[in-house]
Scaffold this active site. Structure first.
Site, short mmCIF file in Angstrom:
data_model
loop_
_atom_site.label_atom_id
_atom_site.label_comp_id
_atom_site.label_asym_id
_atom_site.label_seq_id
_atom_site.Cartn_x
_atom_site.Cartn_y
_atom_site.Cartn_z
N CYS A 175 0.80 -1.23 0.00
CA CYS A 175 0.00 0.00 0.00
C CYS A 175 0.84 1.29 0.00
O CYS A 175 0.63 2.16 -0.87
CB CYS A 175 -0.97 0.01 1.18
SG CYS A 175 -1.67 -1.59 1.58
N ASP B 88 -2.06 -8.43 -5.47
CA ASP B 88 -2.45 -7.17 -4.84
C ASP B 88 -2.68 -6.09 -5.90
O ASP B 88 -1.98 -6.04 -6.91
CB ASP B 88 -1.32 -6.73 -3.89
CG ASP B 88 -1.82 -5.84 -2.78
OD1 ASP B 88 -3.04 -5.64 -2.68
OD2 ASP B 88 -0.98 -5.34 -2.01
N GLN C 57 1.23 -11.93 -3.25
CA GLN C 57 -0.19 -11.57 -3.17
C GLN C 57 -0.63 -10.91 -4.47
O GLN C 57 0.10 -10.09 -5.03
CB GLN C 57 -0.38 -10.59 -2.00
CG GLN C 57 -1.81 -10.26 -1.66
CD GLN C 57 -1.90 -9.49 -0.35
OE1 GLN C 57 -1.17 -9.76 0.60
NE2 GLN C 57 -2.77 -8.52 -0.31
N HIS D 284 -4.17 -1.72 -6.17
CA HIS D 284 -4.77 -0.53 -5.57
C HIS D 284 -5.34 0.34 -6.67
O HIS D 284 -4.69 0.57 -7.69
CB HIS D 284 -3.74 0.23 -4.73
CG HIS D 284 -3.27 -0.55 -3.55
ND1 HIS D 284 -2.14 -1.35 -3.59
CD2 HIS D 284 -3.79 -0.70 -2.31
CE1 HIS D 284 -1.99 -1.94 -2.41
NE2 HIS D 284 -2.97 -1.56 -1.62
#
Length: 333
Positions: free
Chosen positions: A27, A76, A74, A78
């Site tokens: 993040c 992942d 992951q 955003h």
């Protein structure tokens, strides 16, 4: 905020009086990537994906097989978007999770809506706004969900998707998290239609979660009996006698060239023993070859469930196997 919340679960080292740590999450790095250059509202939503390896110091009593590890990859991503784009983005993510899980036979994931935890960052107003947005989207989706009070991320509420393994244990995989706080803390901006600076909203998402955990749950879900397209070994040729081995090896080369994963069990064992062993090892297809099959250029097909499908032309079997694998079918017939 991540350092304060994750420090005790990080691998840290002090070098030349500076503290370094292995990356435990993506993040903050994605926030820095976003902040590296100016953005217009026309660029949003901006999506950043990352399969990079992460490291977390899980205590020895907590680690478990593939489902709880100290280093993992992951899927992942955003999403930086405008407030009015939140609903469309999260709706799209719901569809992505549904399509992905259907491929693996996870047809009924359970949905949890997790709200503000005791330790969190951000104002009451921001949290109320974020929770209201997710609640509205869940109801619009018609999702059958359970509220999980106080189990949200420290920066925002989240929607978690869980699946059950072969013995009924529940595992959390996908997550969608709505975050008004990190864009504020990293002072992220975009230029709006009126040329004024505005604050984006950040959506955190992972569909499989950690790849390691997903694989662990998948193994449990199928009890090791993977569908054809996932099986490490898809076809095993079983010659009845030594004189059939050369033909089996020719067939194996042909099937391998078409993209199937094939082996030949040429051991001088009884055919029944080799069939039983292949079934125990959960090989999807077994091709038994004797004199009749060799002379006719055919194979005798058996499945790991014990089904004897009889003799068929090699090309017929090849088309069957390629069709099942290409369709990502969950059954063998």
């Amino acid at each position: 905020g991540h350092y304060d919340h994750y420090r005790d679960n990080m691998f840290l080292a002090t070098i030349d009086e500076r503290e370094f740590g292995l990356k435990p999450m993506n993040c903050p790095g994605h926030c820095l990537l976003y902040a590296h250059e100016a953005h217009s509202y026309r660029e949003l939503p901006l999506r950043i994906a990352d399969f990079g390896r992460l490291h977390r110091y899980e205590r020895s009593g907590v680690t478990q097989g593939l489902t709880r590890v100290r280093t993992f990859a992951q899927d992942d991503a955003h999403i930086f978007c405008r407030p009015e784009q939140i609903e469309a983005e999260i709706t799209s993510l719901f569809e992505l999770v549904g399509r992905t899980y259907a491929i693996f036979g996870f047809t009924e994931p359970h949905v949890y809506f997790s709200t503000r935890p005791e330790k969190s960052v951000g104002s009451d107003e921001v949290w109320q706004k974020a929770e209201a947005a997710l609640d509205r989207i869940l109801k619009a989706q018609g999702a059958d969900y359970t509220v999980n009070p106080g189990d949200g991320a420290f920066y925002g509420p989240k929607i978690d998707f869980t699946v059950k393994d072969a013995i009924g244990r529940e595992w959390q995989l996908a997550t969608i998290q709505l975050d008004f706080n990190l864009p504020e803390r990293f002072e992220l901006e975009f230029i709006g239609p009126d040329n004024a600076a505005e604050r984006p909203v950040m959506i955190h998402r992972a569909v499989m979660g950690s790849i390691e955990r997903f694989m662990g749950v998948l193994i449990e879900h199928f009890k090791g009996a993977f569908p054809l397209w996932l099986a490490p070994e898809q076809v095993r040729l079983l010659p009845i006698a030594d004189r059939h081995v050369a033909y089996c090896q020719t067939v194996a080369r042909d099937l391998s060239a078409s993209g199937l994963r094939v082996s030949v069990d040429a051991r001088p064992e009884k055919t029944g023993y080799k069939i039983r062993e292949a079934q125990l090892q959960k090989v999807p297809y077994m091709l038994v070859v004797g004199d009749r099959e060799q002379e006719a250029g055919s194979v005798s097909l058996r499945t790991r469930t014990g089904g004897d499908k009889g003799i068929m032309a090699l090309e017929t079997f090849k088309l069957l196997a390629l069709e099942r694998a290409g369709a990502r079918a969950l059954d063998l017939d």
